[in-house]
Design a protein around this motif. Structure first.
Motif, short mmCIF file in Angstrom:
data_model
loop_
_atom_site.label_atom_id
_atom_site.label_comp_id
_atom_site.label_asym_id
_atom_site.label_seq_id
_atom_site.Cartn_x
_atom_site.Cartn_y
_atom_site.Cartn_z
N PRO A 133 0.82 -1.21 0.00
CA PRO A 133 0.00 0.00 0.00
C PRO A 133 0.86 1.27 0.00
N SER A 134 0.26 2.34 -0.47
CA SER A 134 0.97 3.63 -0.45
C SER A 134 -0.05 4.74 -0.26
N ASN A 188 -1.84 6.33 -3.08
CA ASN A 188 -1.48 5.46 -4.21
C ASN A 188 -0.39 6.10 -5.07
N HIS A 236 6.91 5.90 5.79
CA HIS A 236 5.85 4.96 6.17
C HIS A 236 5.67 3.92 5.06
N TYR A 260 -3.56 -4.13 7.75
CA TYR A 260 -4.25 -4.29 6.45
C TYR A 260 -4.51 -5.77 6.17
N GLY A 293 -5.56 3.04 5.64
CA GLY A 293 -4.69 4.01 6.30
C GLY A 293 -5.39 5.35 6.35
C1 LIG Z 1 -0.58 5.42 4.95
C2 LIG Z 1 -1.87 5.59 4.22
C3 LIG Z 1 -2.63 6.70 4.46
C4 LIG Z 1 -3.86 6.85 3.82
N1 LIG Z 1 -4.64 7.93 4.11
C5 LIG Z 1 -5.89 7.98 3.65
C6 LIG Z 1 -6.78 9.01 4.09
O1 LIG Z 1 -6.42 9.88 4.90
N2 LIG Z 1 -8.05 9.00 3.60
C7 LIG Z 1 -8.48 8.04 2.72
O2 LIG Z 1 -9.65 8.05 2.33
N3 LIG Z 1 -7.65 7.06 2.28
C8 LIG Z 1 -6.38 7.01 2.74
N4 LIG Z 1 -5.54 6.00 2.32
C9 LIG Z 1 -5.97 5.00 1.33
C10 LIG Z 1 -5.25 5.19 0.01
O3 LIG Z 1 -5.84 6.20 -0.74
C11 LIG Z 1 -5.18 3.88 -0.73
O4 LIG Z 1 -4.31 3.07 0.01
C12 LIG Z 1 -4.63 4.02 -2.12
O5 LIG Z 1 -5.58 4.61 -2.93
C13 LIG Z 1 -4.18 2.71 -2.70
O6 LIG Z 1 -5.18 1.73 -2.66
P1 LIG Z 1 -4.87 0.27 -2.12
O7 LIG Z 1 -4.45 0.42 -0.68
O8 LIG Z 1 -6.16 -0.46 -2.28
O9 LIG Z 1 -3.75 -0.29 -2.94
C14 LIG Z 1 -4.30 5.86 2.91
C15 LIG Z 1 -3.51 4.75 2.65
C16 LIG Z 1 -2.30 4.60 3.30
C17 LIG Z 1 -1.48 3.40 3.01
#
Ligand SMILES: Cc1cc2nc3c(=O)[nH]c(=O)nc-3n(C[C@H](O)[C@H](O)[C@H](O)COP(=O)(O)O)c2cc1C
Length: 551
Positions: free
Chosen positions: A141-142, A145, A222, A528, A540
């Motif tokens: 994850p990032s 993204n 992170h 996760y 996240g």
């Molecule tokens: C460290 C971290 C912080 C994130 N912060 C937010 C956030 O504040 N609000 C949100 O809606 N999604 C958040 N996300 C979700 C990301 O947008 C999502 O991980 C990204 O689009 C990639 O999708 P995937 O995890 O399904 O690969 C976060 C994800 C991570 C890993």
């Protein structure tokens, strides 16, 4: 190439002694303010806080789509590449058993097994589209993204004894671009006899700063933690162990990733991959000397430019430089820990999914239903898997990290979790604390509000150091602290990660600052995967007000 610079930050605030690391939800203690710290890490950390009163950390405030950095680096002229197709599968290891038992027998090191490692840790795992846009998602994850993390692999060239290959991993095409191959005089100093390969992670800050501005350094580090956990788990499914080569210095790491790119990449860390159960002999001094041999190596290809313009967020690059590891920590040695099983209540709490299924189908939740109630055993099981160690033997340090995947980190656990429990059956709503290193109990307790209860919930398993701090509905508070995002209040629970801040940097050095984030990232990836493996979802939350808290 035009370089744009943001204006200097007008904000300066004092740091609290606790680090509120990102992931899910963060809260701070109401500790008495400590004297302002003068360290670069503390200055950066304070300057990049989101504050309910002083506003958000500096960022572009809009998305400059014309200059969005390309998430993929490729080298041209094309480097020779190794690309086994289709990507090899992992043998069917059940997810839960990977955490509870020693790993399967080690696979031999081949291009295929390295490919399987990458396919289950850092590869693309899905494509999405909406309207005219299409984008990819990855195993690791990032935040946003944006994927700042790049990986290189160092491994023995097949059929060429004594020659070392350094290859860049290109996730879009799932291939290894061999950027350098060299006869190395002291080959075994870099790849000890029993070892298999070295994986090097680096960050392209611009990818993250493009959206998040000055806070990018936190997010990049992170994400390094997410990648470390992803690699450690995929390695375990292949019967390998993974451990940071943390005695390497910044200059050693730089040698392993070659000449600087157009948009600078920052070397973060290197991980040794070796058959589980073996004890490779690593001598950092010898390894460092042998790596100097890479100065004479010719690197193949030039990286593509990632965007037309490039805004330089000075504080990100400056702080990253200031917190690099330039001197060996005293007495630092590579040592392997015996394999410890993570504590388990019951494997029956998990869906019957293999490691492969869990890691490749994990996705961030975009919404929470506000209804689902988590069973208390599931809650306790997830938290047990967040602990750094399976069992702590007599005379062993309390924070020793020897459980999967925390054993990739060679320091004792520094990161704890404060949990807002909203919907867990049989557990009163409220604020709870998961103590991941019992040696920090007194320091944490005295730094927090004095009216916190510190009571063990009834029925909590003996091996789980979980404390209730206060009862009450924290949904509104969780949502507010989390930049007013409902995902923090509509889930079963949300949490913030907390570390001692000044003491860690003071005891070890400023180079611990990125490492604290690596640890939060490893913990984040565990959460996760655990959520996915029990049939729910997690996400996240990178946007939170650092110093907001209850009362
Ligand atoms: C460290 C971290 C912080 C994130 N912060 C937010 C956030 O504040 N609000 C949100 O809606 N999604 C958040 N996300 C979700 C990301 O947008 C999502 O991980 C990204 O689009 C990639 O999708 P995937 O995890 O399904 O690969 C976060 C994800 C991570 C890993």
């Amino acid at each position: 190439m035009p370089l744009l610079r943001p204006r200097p930050s007008p904000r300066a605030r004092h740091c609290s002694p606790l680090l509120c690391a990102l992931h899910r939800l963060a809260m701070s203690s109401s500790a008495a303010p400590s004297p302002p710290s003068t360290s670069a890490a503390a200055e950066y950390h304070c300057r990049t806080k989101h504050s309910l009163t002083a506003g958000y950390a500096r960022s572009p405030g809009r998305l400059d789509w014309a200059n969005q950095p390309n998430p993929f680096v490729r080298f041209s002229p094309r480097a020779p590449n190794l690309s086994p197709q289709p990507a090899p599968a992992l043998s069917a290891v059940p997810y839960a058993s990977l955490l509870h038992f020693p790993p399967p027998p080690p696979q031999p090191l081949t291009v295929d097994s390295l490919s399987a490692l990458l396919f289950h840790s850092l590869a693309l795992s899905a494509w999405k589209s909406a309207g005219l846009s299409t984008w990819s998602l990855r195993v690791n994850p990032s935040s946003g993204n944006l994927h700042p993390t790049e990986a290189h692999l160092v491994f023995p060239l097949p059929q060429e004894p004594g020659r070392l290959a350094i290859a860049h991993y290109a996730p879009r095409d799932h291939l290894l671009e061999v950027r350098a191959s060299a006869p190395i005089r002291d080959f075994s100093a870099i790849l000890p006899a029993s070892a298999t390969a070295v994986l090097v992670l680096s960050s392209v800050f611009w990818r993250e700063a493009w959206k998040y501005g000055e806070r990018a350094l936190r997010y990049c580090n992170h994400d390094v933690g997410h990648a470390l956990a992803a690699v450690a788990l995929a390695a375990a499914a292949l019967g390998w162990d993974a451990r940071l080569l943390d005695g390497l210095l910044d200059e050693d790491l730089a040698r392993l990733i070659g000449a600087p790119w157009v948009e600078r990449q920052h070397p973060d860390c290197a991980v040794l991959l070796f058959p589980a159960g073996s004890d490779p002999e690593v001598d950092y001094g010898r390894m460092s000397e042998a790596l100097k041999g890479l100065d004479a190596v010719e690197w193949v290809g030039e990286a593509n430019r990632l965007s037309k313009d490039h805004v330089v967020w000075d504080v990100v690059y400056r702080t990253a430089d200031q917190v690099k590891k330039h001197n060996p920590a005293s007495g630092e040695q590579f040592s392997m820990l015996p394999w410890h099983r993570s504590p388990a209540l019951s494997e029956g709490l998990y869906k019957e999914l293999t490691v492969q299924e869990v890691v490749r189908t994990r996705r961030s939740a975009v919404d929470m239903d506000g209804v689902h109630v988590m069973g208390i055993d599931t809650f306790y099981q997830i938290l047990l898997h967040c602990l750094p160690s399976g069992e702590v033997g007599p005379g062993e340090r309390q924070g020793l990290q020897n459980a999967m995947p925390f054993r990739v980190l060679p320091w004792d656990a520094e990161v704890h979790a404060a949990l807002f429990v909203h919907r867990v059956s049989g557990l009163p709503k409220g604020l709870y604390f998961l103590l991941r290193n019992k040696e920090h109990f007194d320091a944490l307790r005295s730094a927090m509000r004095h009216d916190f209860e510190w009571v063990r919930p009834e029925g909590c398993p003996d091996g789980l150091p979980l404390y209730r701090l206060m009862k009450g509905d924290c949904q509104r508070l969780a949502m507010q602290i989390s930049c007013f995002q409902d995902i923090a209040s509509h889930g079963c629970f949300s949490l913030g990660m907390i570390a001692r801040f000044d003491p860690v940097l003071h005891e070890n050095g400023e180079w611990m600052y990125p490492r604290l984030f690596w640890e939060t990232g490893v913990l984040g990836q565990v959460l996760y995967l655990e959520a996915h493996a029990v049939g729910i979802s997690a996400t996240g939350i990178g946007c939170y007000f650092d110093d907001a808290g209850p009362g």
